[in-house]
Design a protein around this motif. Sequence first.
Motif, mmCIF file in Angstrom:
data_model
loop_
_atom_site.group_PDB
_atom_site.id
_atom_site.type_symbol
_atom_site.label_atom_id
_atom_site.label_comp_id
_atom_site.label_asym_id
_atom_site.label_seq_id
_atom_site.Cartn_x
_atom_site.Cartn_y
_atom_site.Cartn_z
ATOM 1 N N GLY A 142 -5.253 -26.499 -33.294
ATOM 2 C CA GLY A 142 -4.953 -27.495 -32.248
ATOM 3 C C GLY A 142 -4.934 -27.030 -30.736
ATOM 4 N N LEU A 143 -5.441 -25.869 -30.530
ATOM 5 C CA LEU A 143 -5.148 -25.624 -28.919
ATOM 6 C C LEU A 143 -6.570 -26.061 -28.446
ATOM 7 N N GLN A 144 -6.211 -26.298 -26.844
ATOM 8 C CA GLN A 144 -7.442 -26.648 -26.216
ATOM 9 C C GLN A 144 -8.052 -25.354 -26.050
ATOM 10 N N THR A 145 -9.665 -25.316 -25.699
ATOM 11 C CA THR A 145 -10.404 -24.162 -25.713
ATOM 12 C C THR A 145 -11.423 -24.242 -24.529
ATOM 13 N N TYR A 146 -11.858 -23.156 -24.145
ATOM 14 C CA TYR A 146 -12.900 -23.045 -23.096
ATOM 15 C C TYR A 146 -13.853 -22.049 -23.523
ATOM 16 N N LEU A 147 -15.008 -22.033 -23.747
ATOM 17 C CA LEU A 147 -16.195 -21.109 -24.032
ATOM 18 C C LEU A 147 -16.709 -20.280 -22.599
ATOM 19 N N MET A 148 -16.421 -19.076 -22.413
ATOM 20 C CA MET A 148 -16.952 -18.461 -21.068
ATOM 21 C C MET A 148 -18.192 -17.805 -21.626
ATOM 22 N N THR A 149 -19.284 -18.247 -20.940
ATOM 23 C CA THR A 149 -20.756 -17.712 -21.089
ATOM 24 C C THR A 149 -21.049 -17.711 -19.811
ATOM 25 N N ALA A 150 -21.960 -16.528 -19.633
ATOM 26 C CA ALA A 150 -22.592 -16.230 -18.361
ATOM 27 C C ALA A 150 -23.622 -17.314 -18.065
ATOM 28 N N PRO A 151 -23.857 -17.779 -16.766
ATOM 29 C CA PRO A 151 -23.502 -16.979 -15.668
ATOM 30 C C PRO A 151 -22.009 -17.610 -15.149
ATOM 31 N N ASP A 152 -21.316 -18.490 -16.053
ATOM 32 C CA ASP A 152 -20.012 -18.782 -15.515
ATOM 33 C C ASP A 152 -18.967 -17.302 -15.733
#
Length: 213
Positions: free
Chosen positions: A188-198
């Motif tokens: 149930g968590l909100q998520t964000y995938l960190m991928t280059a170049p971000d």
Amino acid sequence: MKAVKTIIFDYGNVIFNIDFKRTQQAFIDLGIQNIEEFFAHKGHDPLFDEFEKGNISAAEWREGIRRKAKQPQLTDQQIDDAWNTLLLGVPDGNHDLLLKIKAQYPTFLLSNNNEIHYDWIMKYLKADFGLADNSSFFIKDYYSHLLRMRKPNADIFEYVLDTHGLKPEETLFIDDSPQHLKTAQELGLQTYLMTAPDNLQLYFSKNGLLRDL
């Protein structure tokens, strides 16, 4: 989507840069075969899981590397040097950003780690930043080998949520591994995938979570 009230950060390739390709090549140079099956971003040999859960010591892990490489003569230093090629460092500005975020949100670190990398990182933080550890940037920093649990297993997420009384739907989890985010989403968590170049600074400059950015 509910408002974010708490943020949980992964460490590698979110706060601290790492490079899997460098370590893959270093292991190949030691004699490891089938490197994509042995050690890769999306999965690796159970030897690493046990090390990251603190179920085996550094000495036992090194013996495992010698067996896998079929190179019994490898020294501890050779193995550690190869393993530590993964570690690059903290980009300029990330520590300052973490302090700004912590001033506005309860923040936590949840890192899959191990005895050798943890020791290297602590020495690096002291030498380059005058820091004893990462504790100043978070309400609490959690490392898998100290908890005896690791991502993507649900128990490590549940431990952090339950220990601090966090509501999953109001908690943002930032990680660079899709398999870790999948478990977090199921809980149930909100998520964000960190991928280059971000990167962390670009993400927080555009997501509206911080009042002064």
